[in-house]
Every structure is written in C-alpha cells, then in structure tokens.
Scaffold this motif. Structure first.
Motif, short mmCIF file in Angstrom:
data_model
loop_
_atom_site.label_atom_id
_atom_site.label_comp_id
_atom_site.label_asym_id
_atom_site.label_seq_id
_atom_site.Cartn_x
_atom_site.Cartn_y
_atom_site.Cartn_z
N PHE A 113 0.82 -1.20 0.00
CA PHE A 113 0.00 0.00 0.00
C PHE A 113 0.86 1.26 0.00
N VAL A 114 1.93 1.27 0.81
CA VAL A 114 2.76 2.46 0.95
C VAL A 114 3.72 2.60 -0.22
N MET A 115 4.32 1.49 -0.68
CA MET A 115 5.40 1.57 -1.65
C MET A 115 4.91 1.62 -3.09
N THR A 116 3.89 0.85 -3.44
CA THR A 116 3.50 0.77 -4.86
C THR A 116 2.00 0.91 -5.10
N SER A 117 1.18 0.75 -4.07
CA SER A 117 -0.29 0.74 -4.24
C SER A 117 -0.72 -0.25 -5.32
N GLY A 118 -0.02 -1.38 -5.39
CA GLY A 118 -0.35 -2.41 -6.36
C GLY A 118 0.25 -2.20 -7.73
N GLY A 119 0.80 -1.03 -8.00
CA GLY A 119 1.39 -0.74 -9.30
C GLY A 119 2.84 -1.16 -9.35
N PRO A 120 3.51 -0.86 -10.44
CA PRO A 120 2.98 -0.23 -11.67
C PRO A 120 2.23 -1.26 -12.54
N GLU A 121 1.13 -0.82 -13.09
CA GLU A 121 0.31 -1.65 -13.98
C GLU A 121 -0.13 -2.94 -13.30
N GLY A 122 -0.36 -2.86 -11.99
CA GLY A 122 -0.81 -4.04 -11.25
C GLY A 122 0.27 -5.07 -11.03
N ALA A 123 1.54 -4.73 -11.28
CA ALA A 123 2.62 -5.73 -11.23
C ALA A 123 2.89 -6.23 -9.83
N THR A 124 2.51 -5.47 -8.79
CA THR A 124 2.79 -5.90 -7.42
C THR A 124 1.53 -6.34 -6.68
N TYR A 125 0.50 -6.68 -7.43
CA TYR A 125 -0.71 -7.19 -6.78
C TYR A 125 -0.43 -8.56 -6.17
N LEU A 126 -0.91 -8.75 -4.95
CA LEU A 126 -0.97 -10.05 -4.30
C LEU A 126 -2.42 -10.30 -3.91
N PRO A 127 -2.81 -11.55 -3.66
CA PRO A 127 -4.21 -11.81 -3.34
C PRO A 127 -4.75 -10.95 -2.20
N GLU A 128 -3.95 -10.71 -1.15
CA GLU A 128 -4.47 -9.91 -0.04
C GLU A 128 -4.74 -8.47 -0.47
N TYR A 129 -3.91 -7.93 -1.38
CA TYR A 129 -4.17 -6.58 -1.87
C TYR A 129 -5.39 -6.57 -2.79
N TYR A 130 -5.52 -7.61 -3.58
CA TYR A 130 -6.70 -7.74 -4.44
C TYR A 130 -7.97 -7.83 -3.61
N ILE A 131 -7.91 -8.60 -2.51
CA ILE A 131 -9.07 -8.74 -1.62
C ILE A 131 -9.45 -7.38 -1.04
#
Length: 293
Positions: free
Chosen positions: A233-251
């Motif tokens: 949340f602090v470092m990338t907010s799931g970006g860039p282009e969703g590249a750092t999404y993990l299931p917990e962030y997706y949830i």
C-alpha cells in the motif's frame, strides 16, 4: 491414613479440559468465520447481494487479469521462499557459532521486526526513489538510475526484498531457539574431524534443525502471503500496472474500493486453498529431504 489421589477417569479428562478453551477460540474465531466466508463467496454483490450465484465469483476471478497477476506473484514468492528462509538461517548459524560481535548482531537483526510496515515502506520509498540515495550512489559508480518501484519487472522483487529485510529477525529468533535443541557434541565432533563450515551446516546443522526449518518455511510463507499489505500500500499501491498485486491486496481492493464483498470472499477462499496446498507440499518435501539425509 492414605490420601486418595486423582482417579484415572479424571486424569484422562484433564488434557481435554486444558485444551478445550483453545479449541473453542479457534473454532469460534477462525473456523466458523472461515466457513461463513466460503459460504458467502457463492452469493452475489450489488443487486444480487445475498442471492446464490453458484461459481460465478470464481469464474470471474479466473478471467480477471489482476487476479491472474496476483497468483503469478504468489508463484514468485514460493520460488523466493528458500532464500527468505536461508538468510535468517545462515545469520543465526553465525550468531550461534559466536562470531565476533554476535550479541550486537542479534539485536541489530531483530530491530526491523519491531517497525511498522508503514514506517518501513516510507523509509524505503525515500531510499529507492528515482532521485533517491541509492540511485545517487549508482550514478557515482557510472551506472544509470534504476526505477526500483516504477518498473513492472523490478518492483515486485524490490517489495519482497524489503519485506524479507523487515521480517527476517523473527525467523532468526526461531532458529536460535532451535539451536538450543541441537546436540553440541555433533558440532564438536565435526570440528575435531576438520569439517568445513559448509559441510558442518549441511550435514550437522540442517538435519538437526529439520523441524525448526519446517516451521520457519510455513510461517515465512504465510507472512509473505498475508502480511505484505502495508508495504504494498505504501510503496506501490499495487502498481505499476498491477505488477505488485498479491491476493491480499486484491481482496482489499475488491472489498474496500469496489464494494464487492462476495468476490473478495471468493478471492480469500482461493488464497486459503493456495496457502494450505503450498504449506503441505513444503512440509512433505522437507520431510523427505530430512529422511534422505
């Protein structure tokens, strides 16, 4: 005068009485909510709130590119897991062997574990920024700047590296506790035989700490899959282009941003199954490796 001792019937019941409170807490606060979440994952969102929709949520997850990225990142975490376990294991070995300054190292290595993920993320945002200190050092060495948090192929590795740095202190403590059960006479025998440090670690320490290694593998995997939200949340907010999404962030995104709790429940169920299967596979492989040694 003889004093009657506890009856055999009471002795048999005593363990169950002692375990009962913990079992009730686990059932009430873990298993029952889990069952409710699984059941909720088969209902709809929005206008269909509470209505049964069968496997629609799971089919939507399977077609969602963001969820597919999050599952690929789970695979990446599993591949990086041995490294995340080996780092605290080796450091704990050096501390146990009393390298110079081992008491200081123990405190220094554990210190990041007490920091909030938000604080850790903010610190590394400054260090790893495009105009940050690290890129300034690389520029001084004649290497071009690296977009550590903005390059899709690098960002996930960066966040995982920060997470490992911030959390390996706890695994180190567990390894040090495991060393207290190790037979020191085996280490003395290896030292007398002139065994190198590598051979001592592989043939003496690793077999002696099999159960500890299994525990650290499973807990580290759970931490990587369920405790990286703050950093993401602090470092990338799931970006860039969703590249750092993990299931917990997706949830979190589906529940908190999109107001789709049923879809979030389905993603939570998938995450639970992935963690369960991966944990069981790791334990099985480690047990086989221990028997072969």
């Amino acid at each position: 005068m003889r004093i009657a001792g506890p009856s055999p019937h009471r002795e048999r019941l005593a363990p169950y009485v002692l375990v009962a409170p913990a079992v009730l807490i686990i059932v009430g606060l873990r298993l029952w909510p889990l069952a409710l979440g699984v059941n909720f994952s088969f209902t709809g969102d929005g206008e269909l709130n509470g209505s049964p929709v069968g496997l629609d949520n799971y089919l939507e997850l399977a077609a969602d590119p963001l969820f597919q990225i999050s599952l690929r990142n789970v695979g990446l975490l599993v591949l990086l897991l041995p490294l995340a376990v080996a780092i605290p294991g080796l450091l704990a070995t050096f501390i146990y062997l009393r390298v110079p300054g081992h008491r200081v190292y123990r405190s220094v290595y554990f210190f990041p574990a007490v920091l909030s993920p938000v604080i850790v993320g903010a610190i590394f945002n400054l260090l790893l920024g495009y105009d940050g200190p690290l890129n300034s050092v690389l520029a001084a060495l004649g290497t071009g700047p690296v977009d550590w948090l903005g390059e899709p192929g690098i960002a996930m590795f960066t966040v995982v590296g920060v997470h490992v740095w911030a959390t390996f202190g706890m695994a180190l403590v567990v390894f040090l506790a495991g060393f207290s059960t190790l037979d020191s006479s085996l280490l003395d025998a290896a030292r007398v035989d002139g065994a190198s440090l590598g051979r001592t670690i592989w043939h003496v320490i690793v077999p002696g700490l099999t159960r500890t290694i299994q525990f650290v593998f499973v807990t580290t995997m759970i931490g990587m899959l369920t405790s990286m939200f703050g950093l993401l949340f602090v470092m990338t907010s799931g970006g860039p282009e969703g590249a750092t999404y993990l299931p917990e962030y997706y949830i979190w995104h589906q529940q908190g941003q999109m107001s789709r709790p049923a879809l979030a429940s389905a993603a939570s169920t998938v995450l639970f199954v992935v963690m369960l299967v991966a944990g069981l596979l790791q334990i099985t492989l480690l047990r086989r490796a221990g028997r072969q040694d």
